[in-house]
Design an enzyme around this catalytic site. Structure first.
Site, PDB file in Angstrom:
ATOM      1  N   ALA A 180      55.700  27.435  51.587  1.00  0.00           N
ATOM      2  CA  ALA A 180      55.883  26.680  52.830  1.00  0.00           C
ATOM      3  C   ALA A 180      57.275  26.057  52.884  1.00  0.00           C
ATOM      4  O   ALA A 180      57.979  26.152  53.899  1.00  0.00           O
ATOM      5  CB  ALA A 180      54.813  25.597  52.953  1.00  0.00           C
TER       6      ALA A 180
ATOM      7  N   GLU B 149      62.541  20.098  44.237  1.00  0.00           N
ATOM      8  CA  GLU B 149      61.390  20.719  43.567  1.00  0.00           C
ATOM      9  C   GLU B 149      61.236  20.052  42.206  1.00  0.00           C
ATOM     10  O   GLU B 149      62.178  20.021  41.415  1.00  0.00           O
ATOM     11  CB  GLU B 149      61.642  22.226  43.417  1.00  0.00           C
ATOM     12  CG  GLU B 149      60.696  22.951  42.487  1.00  0.00           C
ATOM     13  CD  GLU B 149      59.216  22.750  42.825  1.00  0.00           C
ATOM     14  OE1 GLU B 149      58.807  23.041  43.961  1.00  0.00           O
ATOM     15  OE2 GLU B 149      58.469  22.271  41.932  1.00  0.00           O
TER      16      GLU B 149
ATOM     17  N   ASN C 296      52.283  27.054  43.547  1.00  0.00           N
ATOM     18  CA  ASN C 296      51.092  27.910  43.567  1.00  0.00           C
ATOM     19  C   ASN C 296      51.360  29.248  44.238  1.00  0.00           C
ATOM     20  O   ASN C 296      50.624  30.210  44.027  1.00  0.00           O
ATOM     21  CB  ASN C 296      49.957  27.223  44.340  1.00  0.00           C
ATOM     22  CG  ASN C 296      49.166  26.276  43.461  1.00  0.00           C
ATOM     23  OD1 ASN C 296      49.260  26.325  42.248  1.00  0.00           O
ATOM     24  ND2 ASN C 296      48.392  25.417  44.082  1.00  0.00           N
ATOM     25  N   THR C 297      52.402  29.286  45.083  1.00  0.00           N
ATOM     26  CA  THR C 297      52.709  30.547  45.767  1.00  0.00           C
ATOM     27  C   THR C 297      52.970  31.651  44.739  1.00  0.00           C
ATOM     28  O   THR C 297      52.629  32.815  44.966  1.00  0.00           O
ATOM     29  CB  THR C 297      53.917  30.350  46.709  1.00  0.00           C
ATOM     30  OG1 THR C 297      53.616  29.267  47.588  1.00  0.00           O
ATOM     31  CG2 THR C 297      54.202  31.596  47.515  1.00  0.00           C
TER      32      THR C 297
ATOM     33  N   GLY D 255      47.106  38.867  49.405  1.00  0.00           N
ATOM     34  CA  GLY D 255      47.974  39.326  50.477  1.00  0.00           C
ATOM     35  C   GLY D 255      47.995  38.330  51.614  1.00  0.00           C
ATOM     36  O   GLY D 255      47.648  37.164  51.436  1.00  0.00           O
TER      37      GLY D 255
ATOM     38  N   HIS E 104      37.471  28.933  43.310  1.00  0.00           N
ATOM     39  CA  HIS E 104      37.603  30.399  43.347  1.00  0.00           C
ATOM     40  C   HIS E 104      36.531  30.960  42.434  1.00  0.00           C
ATOM     41  O   HIS E 104      36.367  30.502  41.304  1.00  0.00           O
ATOM     42  CB  HIS E 104      38.993  30.842  42.883  1.00  0.00           C
ATOM     43  CG  HIS E 104      39.274  32.282  43.196  1.00  0.00           C
ATOM     44  ND1 HIS E 104      38.646  33.309  42.542  1.00  0.00           N
ATOM     45  CD2 HIS E 104      40.070  32.852  44.114  1.00  0.00           C
ATOM     46  CE1 HIS E 104      39.065  34.463  43.043  1.00  0.00           C
ATOM     47  NE2 HIS E 104      39.942  34.206  43.999  1.00  0.00           N
TER      48      HIS E 104
ATOM     49  N   GLU F 121      40.577  38.607  44.369  1.00  0.00           N
ATOM     50  CA  GLU F 121      39.460  39.089  45.172  1.00  0.00           C
ATOM     51  C   GLU F 121      39.545  40.599  45.406  1.00  0.00           C
ATOM     52  O   GLU F 121      38.552  41.265  45.653  1.00  0.00           O
ATOM     53  CB  GLU F 121      39.526  38.406  46.540  1.00  0.00           C
ATOM     54  CG  GLU F 121      38.352  37.551  46.788  1.00  0.00           C
ATOM     55  CD  GLU F 121      38.621  36.490  47.830  1.00  0.00           C
ATOM     56  OE1 GLU F 121      39.654  36.517  48.509  1.00  0.00           O
ATOM     57  OE2 GLU F 121      37.767  35.626  47.951  1.00  0.00           O
TER      58      GLU F 121
ATOM     59  N   ARG G 186      37.101  42.914  43.689  1.00  0.00           N
ATOM     60  CA  ARG G 186      35.814  43.145  44.355  1.00  0.00           C
ATOM     61  C   ARG G 186      36.019  43.981  45.613  1.00  0.00           C
ATOM     62  O   ARG G 186      35.269  44.916  45.880  1.00  0.00           O
ATOM     63  CB  ARG G 186      35.151  41.803  44.704  1.00  0.00           C
ATOM     64  CG  ARG G 186      34.457  41.175  43.508  1.00  0.00           C
ATOM     65  CD  ARG G 186      33.992  39.764  43.818  1.00  0.00           C
ATOM     66  NE  ARG G 186      35.111  38.848  43.878  1.00  0.00           N
ATOM     67  CZ  ARG G 186      35.210  37.827  44.703  1.00  0.00           C
ATOM     68  NH1 ARG G 186      34.255  37.578  45.571  1.00  0.00           N
ATOM     69  NH2 ARG G 186      36.271  37.038  44.674  1.00  0.00           N
TER      70      ARG G 186
ATOM     71  N   ARG H  99      34.222  32.725  49.487  1.00  0.00           N
ATOM     72  CA  ARG H  99      34.434  32.202  48.139  1.00  0.00           C
ATOM     73  C   ARG H  99      33.413  31.154  47.738  1.00  0.00           C
ATOM     74  O   ARG H  99      32.915  31.159  46.609  1.00  0.00           O
ATOM     75  CB  ARG H  99      35.826  31.584  48.047  1.00  0.00           C
ATOM     76  CG  ARG H  99      36.874  32.628  48.076  1.00  0.00           C
ATOM     77  CD  ARG H  99      38.235  32.055  47.967  1.00  0.00           C
ATOM     78  NE  ARG H  99      39.159  33.157  47.804  1.00  0.00           N
ATOM     79  CZ  ARG H  99      40.460  33.051  47.848  1.00  0.00           C
ATOM     80  NH1 ARG H  99      41.013  31.885  48.069  1.00  0.00           N
ATOM     81  NH2 ARG H  99      41.224  34.097  47.675  1.00  0.00           N
TER      82      ARG H  99
ATOM     83  N   HIS I  54      40.425  25.845  43.176  1.00  0.00           N
ATOM     84  CA  HIS I  54      41.421  26.813  43.604  1.00  0.00           C
ATOM     85  C   HIS I  54      42.318  26.280  44.713  1.00  0.00           C
ATOM     86  O   HIS I  54      43.533  26.359  44.621  1.00  0.00           O
ATOM     87  CB  HIS I  54      40.709  28.076  44.064  1.00  0.00           C
ATOM     88  CG  HIS I  54      41.644  29.197  44.365  1.00  0.00           C
ATOM     89  ND1 HIS I  54      42.628  29.570  43.481  1.00  0.00           N
ATOM     90  CD2 HIS I  54      41.752  30.024  45.425  1.00  0.00           C
ATOM     91  CE1 HIS I  54      43.302  30.573  44.004  1.00  0.00           C
ATOM     92  NE2 HIS I  54      42.805  30.864  45.182  1.00  0.00           N
ATOM     93  N   HIS I  55      41.708  25.756  45.751  1.00  0.00           N
ATOM     94  CA  HIS I  55      42.514  25.384  46.923  1.00  0.00           C
ATOM     95  C   HIS I  55      41.971  24.082  47.496  1.00  0.00           C
ATOM     96  O   HIS I  55      40.766  23.900  47.582  1.00  0.00           O
ATOM     97  CB  HIS I  55      42.416  26.497  47.971  1.00  0.00           C
ATOM     98  CG  HIS I  55      43.387  26.360  49.095  1.00  0.00           C
ATOM     99  ND1 HIS I  55      44.598  27.012  49.117  1.00  0.00           N
ATOM    100  CD2 HIS I  55      43.337  25.630  50.225  1.00  0.00           C
ATOM    101  CE1 HIS I  55      45.243  26.700  50.226  1.00  0.00           C
ATOM    102  NE2 HIS I  55      44.505  25.865  50.923  1.00  0.00           N
TER     103      HIS I  55
ATOM    104  N   GLU J 173      49.801  23.904  51.966  1.00  0.00           N
ATOM    105  CA  GLU J 173      48.558  23.385  51.383  1.00  0.00           C
ATOM    106  C   GLU J 173      48.462  21.863  51.448  1.00  0.00           C
ATOM    107  O   GLU J 173      47.362  21.306  51.368  1.00  0.00           O
ATOM    108  CB  GLU J 173      48.420  23.873  49.935  1.00  0.00           C
ATOM    109  CG  GLU J 173      47.007  23.693  49.405  1.00  0.00           C
ATOM    110  CD  GLU J 173      46.777  24.278  48.016  1.00  0.00           C
ATOM    111  OE1 GLU J 173      47.608  25.077  47.554  1.00  0.00           O
ATOM    112  OE2 GLU J 173      45.748  23.913  47.416  1.00  0.00           O
TER     113      GLU J 173
ATOM    114  N   ARG K 144      38.629  28.126  52.891  1.00  0.00           N
ATOM    115  CA  ARG K 144      39.726  29.025  53.248  1.00  0.00           C
ATOM    116  C   ARG K 144      39.343  30.460  52.920  1.00  0.00           C
ATOM    117  O   ARG K 144      38.912  30.745  51.806  1.00  0.00           O
ATOM    118  CB  ARG K 144      40.980  28.658  52.457  1.00  0.00           C
ATOM    119  CG  ARG K 144      42.128  29.600  52.696  1.00  0.00           C
ATOM    120  CD  ARG K 144      43.337  29.177  51.919  1.00  0.00           C
ATOM    121  NE  ARG K 144      43.144  29.311  50.486  1.00  0.00           N
ATOM    122  CZ  ARG K 144      43.275  30.445  49.804  1.00  0.00           C
ATOM    123  NH1 ARG K 144      43.586  31.572  50.427  1.00  0.00           N
ATOM    124  NH2 ARG K 144      43.103  30.469  48.501  1.00  0.00           N
TER     125      ARG K 144
ATOM    126  N   ALA L 164      45.961  31.775  52.958  1.00  0.00           N
ATOM    127  CA  ALA L 164      46.908  30.785  52.424  1.00  0.00           C
ATOM    128  C   ALA L 164      48.332  31.227  52.716  1.00  0.00           C
ATOM    129  O   ALA L 164      49.166  30.439  53.180  1.00  0.00           O
ATOM    130  CB  ALA L 164      46.715  30.605  50.926  1.00  0.00           C
ATOM    131  N   VAL L 165      48.609  32.505  52.467  1.00  0.00           N
ATOM    132  CA  VAL L 165      49.978  32.986  52.670  1.00  0.00           C
ATOM    133  C   VAL L 165      50.326  32.945  54.157  1.00  0.00           C
ATOM    134  O   VAL L 165      51.446  32.596  54.540  1.00  0.00           O
ATOM    135  CB  VAL L 165      50.146  34.409  52.067  1.00  0.00           C
ATOM    136  CG1 VAL L 165      51.523  34.972  52.391  1.00  0.00           C
ATOM    137  CG2 VAL L 165      49.952  34.356  50.563  1.00  0.00           C
TER     138      VAL L 165
END
Ligand code: ADP
Length: 588
Positions: A155, A174, A182-183, A189, A382, A395, A398, A419, A521-522, A551, A561, A566-567
């Site tokens: 972001a 930073e 986390n990115t 994707g 997650h 993911e 799966r 999730r 996870h998020h 985030e 989510r 997220a992306v």
């Protein structure tokens, strides 16, 4: 950037010198003979160790037992660790010692470098004697800019690139010694609807369908105005990223989506690695100032208006960055167990997939500005994280064909459910974990999956029975389970759990399995923003000059989510924040 990296290397060296004391490094064996060390050993020696993604090989040039150069020959480490590798090798050369501080968030990479250098030195027969290095501390002077951005994740960097392209002067701070947060860990994707790539494949999608899936996944708790922007702007943001150098033409399915919509990096490469490579190149190209190891500790503001931030550098010295606009892009709080359990005590003791810096620093910083927080209790686990080592299995495994079984060797859920549903189902099994089972065909679908194999995360066997025995699950039922599933594949119908996508039969040896369980996870909740990414306070007013994206914000994902969002969130809203902040500062 290069100057900053150099400065950081010097500072790290200084700290190291204080920590290693007077020339007695760990590396010197007790029986070191001073005479022998003085004569020294010269030559080029190869050293090897295990990195995060596979073997790590380097070459050490010694002159009189002093390290002159370190050249990396083979590395499978993620690209985000490149500055870490550069800094650590600089430190090792300057101090002639492998006694370096472990870089938080890059522990395995730190160990890979020090391990390989130690191996090379051992092979040479040399004994290293550490050198004392004194360098000046980093300057801590107040500075002014148009826009200051907190956080160099997806972001923050999307915002920085867009604002710079709109002619604003930007500084990004930073707190880690590397960019990406986390990115860097994003594997799957980016969701986008009705892109030219979907059209080429005949996939019928629309922003409306994507909007409905996102709301359904988010249990209708989402801020609908933000979801509208997310789903309408996703496709153009894919093209924007491509203009910057990304490649997002491959498409797959992820949990909670009614069509194939997740746009993947080239060859199934983890999306975070791919995009951070693109962002880092842009940072260099546009000469964007990123101050690493610089932590925002306060947002400076008065009368509902912000005027900059206070930061702390690696030496612990503080200074102000005065700015006409502040963009908060500091990510979530998934690595802060205290905040997590404050909002949801059921999550006590859970592991986390988050980088160590995801500690929710912004929450305290915006508190004094009376900023509104939304959905703050909505924390996503997650479902498929390897216990103890907290490695996330994407993911996509799966999506590309793996099934989930419990210790009895039985399926227990539609593997492509959202999730939170899959997480709850796993927690209901004996041992609160389950096993992903798949075959070589799934490994062949994506380099991200091959990497798990290379990193030794997967158990492998030539038969399902043997695999089950190795994983300590029922070896008779697993065969029945897989046979039944293979029949469902042939019928393209799963009457047991109604899995909609059955992409492959589980038939091609070797067979693979990995034990997984849910981890934090998020964090869906966070700072309230409007569709311009302006931050909103508890009176419903905009806090002048304050923007937030990614985030750290709440509302986009509601109660859950869905994978691939997220992306989209960080790039769509990061870009908007950068554009709007740049427009706003023009006339100030
Ligand atoms: P997003 O996906 O929203 O971009 P990321 O986790 O990828 O979030 O990036 C957020 C970045 O912000 C991380 O690199 C994190 O280390 C950084 N960060 C968090 N808190 C601070 C802080 N107080 N000062 C500076 N950077 C911070």
């Amino acid at each position: 950037m290069k100057n900053i990296k150099k400065m950081i290397a010097l500072i790290m060296t200084l700290i190291l010198v204080f920590s290693i004391g007077a020339c007695q490094p760990e590396d010197v064996p007790e029986d070191t003979n001073d005479e022998q060390a003085k004569e020294g050993i010269s030559g080029i020696f190869e050293g090897e160790s295990n990195g995060k993604g596979g073997p790590f090989v380097l070459e050490v040039t010694l002159e009189n037992s002093e390290i002159q150069d370190i050249k990396i020959l083979e590395s499978e480490e993620s690209s985000y660790t490149e500055p870490v590798i550069a800094d650590l090798t600089n430190q090792i050369i300057e101090t002639n010692s492998t006694d370096v501080e472990v870089v938080s968030g890059a522990t395995l990479t730190t160990k890979a470098i020090t391990g390989a250098v130690k191996d090379a030195v051992k092979k040479s027969g040399a004994s290293l004697v550490a050198k004392e290095v004194t360098e000046e501390a980093e300057k801590a002077e107040d500075i002014s800019t148009d826009i200051v951005i907190i956080g160099a994740g997806g972001a923050g960097l999307s915002a920085a690139i867009e604002a710079t392209n709109a002619d604003a002067k930007v500084i990004v701070v930073e707190k880690n010694g590397y960019m990406g947060g986390n990115t860097n860990y994003a594997t799957g994707g980016m969701n986008a609807a009705n892109t030219k790539y979907q059209q080429d494949k005949g996939i019928q999608d629309s922003p409306e369908l994507y909007y409905n899936d996102t709301l359904k996944g988010g249990k209708n708790k989402n801020d609908v105005s933000l979801v509208k922007v997310l789903t309408e702007k996703a496709a153009e943001t894919v093209y924007w990223l491509e203009e910057l150098g990304a490649e997002l033409s491959e498409i797959g399915r992820s949990g909670g989506q009614s069509v194939d919509r997740i746009h993947k990096g080239p060859g199934g490469m983890p999306i975070g690695t791919h995009l951070m490579g693109v962002f880092t190149d842009q940072v260099d190209k546009l000469d964007i100032e990123v101050r690493l190891n610089t932590k925002a500790i306060d947002i400076l503001g008065e009368d509902n208006k912000v005027i900059g931030i206070k930061v702390e550098n690696k030496d612990g010295n503080t200074y102000n960055i005065n700015a006409k606009a502040v963009i908060v892009a500091s990510g979530g709080f998934g690595a802060n167990a205290e905040i997590v359990t404050e909002y949801n005590s059921d999550l006590e003791g859970f592991g986390t997939t988050n980088q160590p810096g995801a500690t929710g620093d912004a929450l305290a910083m915006v508190d004094k500005l009376d900023v509104s927080l939304v959905d703050i209790k909505e924390i996503q686990t997650h479902p498929t994280v390897v216990p103890i080592i907290n490695e996330l299995i994407t993911e996509g495994v799966r999506g590309d064909g793996a099934i989930l079984v419990n210790r009895e060797g039985k399926r227990f859920i539609n593997e492509l459910e959202t999730r939170d549903t899959v997480s709850q189902a796993i927690l209901a099994q004996e041992g609160k974990t389950a096993f992903l089972i798949f075959d070589q065909q799934v490994v062949d679908t994506a380099s991200a999956i091959q990497k798990y194999k290379d990193a030794g995360l997967l158990t492998e066997a030539d038969s399902l029975k043997e695999l089950a025995q190795k994983l300590d699950i029922n070896d008779e039922d697993i065969e029945n389970t897989v046979n039944t599933y293979n029949q469902y594949y042939k019928d393209q119908n799963d009457p047991d759990f109604n899995r909609r996508k059955l992409p492959v039969e589980i038939t091609n040896k070797p067979f693979y399995g990995v034990e997984i369980g849910p981890a934090i996870h998020h964090t869906m909740g966070g700072i309230k923003i409007n569709t311009n990414t302006e931050v909103i306070n508890n009176s419903g007013n905009v806090v002048e000059g304050l923007y937030a994206a990614g985030e750290v914000t709440g509302g986009v994902h509601g109660g859950n989510r869905i994978g691939g969002n997220a992306v989209t969130d960080i790039t769509v809203f990061g870009k908007i924040a950068g554009r709007n902040a740049a427009e706003a500062v023009k006339n100030k």
